[in-house]
Scaffold this active site. Structure first.
Site, PDB file in Angstrom:
ATOM      1  CD  GLN B 237       5.294  -6.764  -1.694  1.00 27.65           C
ATOM      2  OE1 GLN B 237       5.249  -5.803  -1.994  1.00 27.65           O
ATOM      3  NE2 GLN B 237       5.178  -7.933  -2.484  1.00 27.65           N
ATOM      4  NE  ARG B 384      -2.793  -9.742  -8.135  1.00 28.83           N
ATOM      5  CZ  ARG B 384      -3.855  -9.960  -7.388  1.00 28.83           C
ATOM      6  NH1 ARG B 384      -4.217  -8.799  -6.973  1.00 28.83           N
ATOM      7  NH2 ARG B 384      -4.331 -10.849  -6.890  1.00 28.83           N
ATOM      8  CB  CYS B 385       3.757  -8.532 -13.249  1.00 29.83           C
ATOM      9  SG  CYS B 385       5.044  -7.545 -13.293  1.00 29.83           S
ATOM     10  CD  GLU B 760       3.137 -11.743  -8.989  1.00 33.63           C
ATOM     11  OE1 GLU B 760       4.117 -12.268  -9.662  1.00 33.63           O
ATOM     12  OE2 GLU B 760       3.600 -10.813  -8.044  1.00 33.63           O
TER      13      GLU B 760
END
Lengths: 164, 806, 277
Positions: B237, B384-385, B760
């Site tokens: 990522q 996902r935050c 997110e």
């Protein structure tokens, strides 16, 4: 272990190769035949990323030995494009309705949808959700996948009616 | 082209710029199985590596015997810590300032830990080799509870840290203690709590879970001994950060390392970290001179790479009798597992947990976080935050509900009277953030109206009466959540990862015929960057999005950037894209003025062209300008038309939203049915509504899974109990709810296009909405708080403990 | 997750298959759909030298509806069971239960024979077959014998089948006209095994009840059936609760499973009674 001589028909083409009996069909497709549309997501037959169409059934190819598939007719997502290379109806509807994000589940999802719509050409939303429950997606929350499949059904049925 | 209308609106539509639901360009390849993911890569002579993993959570490694494995046909090497030590690679630095074993160095600290790396001609032979390696272990006492880990006589987990009383984030007070991080005014907060009308107190546990993207982590490392260049394709990522880290720890010069992220099958934070598999594949390639692939199995993934959450958050919230919040106190015990490998900006060992005052105007607050070692896998990634924001949002949204119970108030009203008002922005929070913009009341009222909140409450009351009368065994819960995210890390002055400032970048080249290529330091894992970033450029410089190629993920070609996670791509790289485009537009303006033989200031931008002010029929299109940039000698201007921007954001962005869940609960079985899920998101300027909606569906589904059943569980011996998708809950299309999406638009004042990021928000906001719905259903019977996940048996247990089974 | 190596055999008839089992003893295993066996092999939790694939043995397929009995070939897939309208007319509970097994892909491959023969307490069909009082044809070197489903299961993965026997057919008596039926299963998600599942048949003078995944074998209780036949639902539930022995797992603790067992059983009984004519 001696290798087996495997012959299959994949996406309409006769193919062959040598493989150990323990070779999983998904590895034979991906590594021997270089058909990399079907993916490996869980390896325990839960996620459906490896779904192919084998002799008219949706099958998780991570849980089939290549010997079991000997002589089978196989369709993968690569085989669902139109003859002119354009996207097939279900593929186009996944794009149109944003039924994919990372794309990893998509080949299995579309291949399953292909068989599902053969068996149930005019499904309800609940039937789509039940019929697609062997394929996990981590990105979309399924809502647009369901939309894409319902739209595909309508389009395929309209085309069939027009043809008749 | 002459049949095309030339009104500005029509020209604008043809660009497919910002605000339109442009279909994704990525999908043409993905829908026909032509993506190129890491496991699709095949190279001549490529080998495959696989790990021997520890069956124990805590044990000494007495011996490793590779002799039998080396006799397995196809096995070429078995690498252990002993082989890595001379290279200095048996341990590696973590993103959190700790270090982590690459391969077991004398002991193991969690079940599934990497012990030896078997390199073979293919994955079948590697697997046989793994089965043949004999490892002798000597079991040690296991500690999986972070509170027990801090007891004086707890087993010593990290013997390598013996005597080190200071860690990367300050003093360590116990052999299993990692850091204490404090923010806010402790004294003032405790004074407010002592004198408050009402104080609600609760321990809120956000359980351990896992991002589990459908594609697991993997790489192909290829050391070319002829030209000395190492190329690594992998599920990264943050490819540039990986390159720099790889260079620093391997000693290979950075220009000789090329990191390529191919298509990535979902990330959700799982693919931010650097894992032993990457290091071992690189070493194996250097040793063998051949490309080496490593791809983890799903069990490897769930057991060893990148858990998320595992925060025990003790909270106290003070308020007046009327419900005005006067102070917030939080102490968090953070279970980091065997190594502190959390992926947070370096100065934030608990990420942005200090956004835990949420959407509320809380005058004084205090937060302390203690990081603790246990015999569990390392990780602590932002699933996902944005760096612990979901923990913070869950904490405050539960505390609000607990306070509402103490006050006997409706939780919607309690939120309303405590929201930061529109006129308070930019808002300085008690824990140190400057919220950029917001209009919470408008969003909240819109949401309550959309779901018919009052009617729902009336229906719920009727159902409760029916339940009490024995007419039904199903209760209704209405779950509310109003979250504020903090994303777009971040300003270089306080955000860095291992010293690398968290700016991001974009380079745009306009070709002579008017099409373009843009390259970014980010990398899409499904977010559709190739689609949306082209839309930004299209709107900014008037080239159709369809004429713009977008590339990411190749460190040899893309400008340096910190990657995609923490919803930072749109806020940071999106801004860089707009700024690079504006540099091009500025030059295009000069070219246009030259071509039109007027002063630079006498032309103005008009969708896809520059026109003479007051004479719109005199114009030069961007296509004409692009060609001129390459074929005319323009005095004072260099030829060509390209620009690069490195964008250091002045602030974070603060997306927010109002989520409401209506849930039916079967009191006897603990089963649930989501009747409605409404998600209103305000992510500022909306670049592609279709993609935003898709992000909300996906994030909310992850939130549904987390709240209702998804967990990484261990038994007391440290055995991992959720290592397959049978037990690790990922909902199918059948269980997943239907979502209704909505929005308001409050642009970010400091972002070039006003966008805030959205990927997110739905995970952050939906978890408390689902959880609060469960709690709300049982509130009339006295339930105050019960820990997630709310799977069948735990919901059943709530009912049992409340005496609802008769 | 790669299995260890083995020899693959695909015999064309039953005698050859049995011969292979005789030749290789406990080194050999038969595979039908493989969706229980292959994951275990990939985890290297099952070690075998010879895999005997039954797919070419035609006599193991097909559904025959007789006057008093239905005979189902062991290699008949759950998908085929669901699709067969004649079967659904006489034994609707089979379709109802099959739809609750695994997911669509697994149902194409998963067979009734594999499901009943493997002895996995999580499988749905064994309990259902006990409820229906089915019997299994086991073909071995000395011919075929028939074993009642109610006497087949000894412990998890241990059954009355000998290593050199193949389960070939399932014979199910057709319930009397008007018998009510229900298969109710609680699970965490599609693809999961049961937290608890109940199979119920209830006629005017008789009843049968069996439970799934609440012990190391399926649980059929004669006392429960008798109580239900007598109209005593709570007696039926009590008899089942006395017979089950659930274990704690990720689905929940024992106390929860016992409670849910009673709940799903009551619901199955209510549904079966409502369908009785």
């Amino acid at each position: 272990m001696s290798k087996m001589h495997i012959t299959l028909t994949v996406n309409g083409t006769a193919v062959e190769g040598l493989a150990e009996p323990r070779t999983l069909l998904i590895h034979f497709l991906r590594e021997t035949l270089r058909i990399t549309g079907p993916h490996i997501g869980c390896e325990t037959s839960h996620c459906g990323a490896c779904t192919i169409d084998m002799n008219g059934k949706s099958v998780k190819s991570c849980t089939v030995f290549v010997g079991q598939a000997q002589g089978a007719e196989i369709t993968t997502v690569e085989g669902l494009v139109n003859a002119d290379g354009s996207l097939g109806v279900i593929q186009e509807n996944f794009r149109e309705h944003h039924g994919l994000q990372c794309g990893f589940c998509t080949p299995g999802m579309i291949t399953r949808a292909h068989r599902f719509l053969q068996e149930n050409p005019a499904p309800t939303e609940a039937e789509v959700r039940f019929g697609m429950a062997g394929n996990l997606c981590r990105c979309t929350g399924y809502q647009n996948i369901v939309k894409a499949i319902l739209a595909s059904a309508a389009q395929l049925n309209a085309a069939k009616e027009a043809a008749e | 082209m002459n049949d095309q209308s030339n009104t500005p609106e029509d020209r604008s539509t043809r660009l497919k710029g910002m605000g339109c639901s442009r279909k994704r360009v990525e999908d043409v390849r993905f829908t026909q199985g032509k993506g190129n993911y890491v496991d699709d890569i095949r190279m001549d002579g490529m080998l495959f590596g696989d790990f021997v993993r520890s069956p124990y959570a805590h044990a000494r490694v007495v011996s490793i015997d590779s002799a039998a494995a080396m006799k397995v046909p196809g096995v070429l090497a078995v690498i252990t810590a002993k082989e890595l030590e001379p290279l200095g690679l048996h341990w590696m630095p973590t993103l959190a300032g700790d270090k982590q074993m690459v391969l077991a160095d004398g002991k193991v600290l969690f079940q599934g830990q990497e012990v030896a790396f078997v390199v073979a001609t293919d994955r079948y032979a590697a697997s046989d080799g793994v089965a043949a390696v004999e490892v002798e272990y000597d079991e040690l006492p296991v500690v999986v509870d972070p509170f027990k880990a801090l007891e004086p006589d707890a087993p010593v987990l990290r013997e390598d840290l013996a005597g080190q009383t200071t860690g990367a984030h300050g003093p360590r007070r116990h052999h299993n203690h990692i850091f204490t991080w404090e923010v806010g005014d402790k004294e003032a907060t405790e004074a407010v709590l002592a004198g408050a009308d009402v104080v609600a107190e609760e321990m809120v546990y956000y359980h351990r879970t896992h991002p589990s993207p459908l594609e697991t982590c993997g790489c192909v490392a290829s050391m070319d001994k002829v030209n000395g260049k190492l190329t690594v394709w992998g599920t990264f990522q943050a490819p540039h950060a990986v390159r720099t880290v790889a260079s620093l720890i391997s000693g290979i010069a950075e220009h000789n390392i090329r990191i390529i992220s191919p298509d990535i099958g979902g990330g959700f934070g799982n693919k931010v970290g650097v894992y032993p598999g990457y290091i071992c594949a690189i070493v194996a390639s250097i040793v063998t001179g051949k490309p080496v692939k490593w791809v983890e199995s799903r069990m490897d993934n769930l057991m060893a790479t990148a858990f998320a959450r595992d925060y025990w958050m003790k909270g106290r919230i003070a308020a007046t009798k009327a419900g005005k919040i006067t102070g917030l106190w939080c102490h968090t015990t953070a279970d980091h597992g065997g190594f502190d490998a959390c992926a947070d900006p370096s100065k934030f060992p608990a990420g942005f947990m200090n956004i835990c005052t949420g959407s509320y105007d809380i005058p004084v607050a205090y937060l302390a976080v203690d990081g603790v070692y246990t015999n569990k896998a390392p990780g602590g990634v932002a699933y996902r935050c944005s760096f612990r924001v979901t923990e913070a949002a869950y904490f405050i949204e539960r505390m609000i509900e607990v306070l509402a119970i103490r006050l006997g108030m409706d939780a919607a009203e309690l939120r309303r009277i405590n929201f930061i008002r529109k006129d308070q922005f930019p808002y300085q929070s008690a824990l140190g953030w400057e919220y950029d913009s917001g209009d919470y009341h408008t969003a909240w009222d819109k949401a309550l109206k959309a779901v018919g909140y009052d009617a729902l409450r009336a229906e719920q009351a009727q159902r409760l009466a029916d339940f009490k009368a024995g007419k039904t065994r199903r209760l209704i819960g209405i779950g509310l959540a109003h979250f504020t995210e903090i994303v777009g890390a971040g300003p270089v002055k306080n955000c860095d990862i291992l010293g690398l400032g968290m700016f991001d970048s974009c380079e745009i080249r306009i070709h002579p015929t008017g099409s373009a290529i843009a390259r970014l330091g980010t990398i899409s894992q499904g977010q559709g960057h190739a689609t949306t970033f082209a839309q930004i450029i299209a709107s900014e410089i008037g080239i159709p999005a369809d004429d713009i190629t977008l590339e990411e993920g190749d460190t040899d070609t893309a400008p340096y950037g910190l990657g995609t996670y923490g919803s930072r791509s749109t806020p940071v790289a999106g801004a860089a894209t707009a700024m690079a485009a504006r540099k091009i537009r500025a030059k295009a303006q000069m070219i246009a003025a030259y071509l039109l033989e007027v002063h630079d200031d006498d032309v103005e931008f008009d969708v896809d062209r520059f026109a003479v002010k007051g004479a719109p029929e005199r114009f030069k299109t961007m296509k004409e300008i692009a060609f001129a940039a390459y074929n005319q000698a323009i005095p004072g201007l260099e030829p060509g038309l390209e620009a690069v921007s490195y964008y250091d954001p002045p602030n974070m962005t603060y997306p927010f939203g109002a989520y409401i869940c209506v849930m039916e609960i079967d009191v006897d079985t603990g089963e649930h049915e989501i009747r409605m899920f409404y998600a209103l998101d305000d992510c500022g300027t909306r670049i592609n509504p279709m993609i935003i909606e898709g992000q909300v569906h996906g994030g909310a589904t992850e939130g549904y899974a987390i709240a209702m059943g998804q967990e990484i569980a261990y038994d007391e011996m440290g055995n991992h109990k959720t290592a397959t998708l049978m037990d690790f809950f990922i909902p199918t299309s059948w269980e997943t709810p239907h979502y209704t999406t909505d929005h308001t638009v409050t642009p970010s004042p400091h972002h070039p296009i006003g966008a805030k990021g959205v990927g997110e928000s739905p995970n952050v906001g939906s978890v408390p909405a689902f959880s609060n719905a469960v709690h709300d259903a049982f509130r009339p019977f006295g339930l105050v708080h019960s820990h997630m996940p709310h799977d069948h048996w735990r919901v059943w247990k709530i009912a049992r403990d409340l005496g609802l089974h008769g | 997750m790669i299995p260890a190596g083995f020899e693959y055999h695909r015999p064309a008839d039953l005698a050859s298959a049995i011969g292979l089992l005789q030749d290789h003893g406990d080194e050999a295993r038969v595979v039908a759909g493989g969706h229980s066996l292959i994951p275990m092999m990939k985890l290297r939790m099952t070690d075998l030298g010879h895999l005997v694939d039954l797919q070419d043995i035609g006599e193991l397929r097909g559904i025959a509806i007789g006057a008093g009995h239905v005979t189902i070939g062991a290699m008949t897939s759950q998908h085929d069971l669901i699709a067969d309208d004649r079967l659904a007319a006489v034994l609707p509970i089979i379709r109802e239960a099959s739809l609750q097994i695994a997911d669509p892909q697994v149902r194409y491959m998963g067979t009734i024979g594999g499901n009943v023969a493997n002895g996995d307490p999580g499988n749905d069909m064994p309990g259902l077959m006990q409820c229906l009082n089915a019997s299994y044809d086991l073909a071995g070197p000395d011919g075929t014998r028939q074993v009642a489903a109610r006497g087949f299961y000894q412990a998890a993965y241990f059954t009355a089948r000998e290593d050199d026997e193949i389960l070939t057919r399932i014979v199910i008596p057709v319930p009397a006209a008007g018998t009510g039926h229900a298969y109710v299963k609680q699970k965490r998600k599609i693809g999961d095994y049961a937290t608890a599942a109940a199979a119920v048949l209830v006629g005017t003078t008789s009843a049968s009840v069996a439970m799934t995944n609440l012990s190391d074998t399926p649980v059929w209780s004669e006392a429960a059936g008798k109580a239900l036949a007598a109209g005593d639902t709570e007696g039926c539930v009590a008899a089942i609760l006395a017979a089950i022995d659930p274990q704690e797992d990720m689905r929940g603790p024992v106390e929860f499973k016992r409670h849910v067992a009673a709940v799903v059983l009551r619901r199955a009984i209510d549904s079966a009674l409502a369908r009785r004519t």
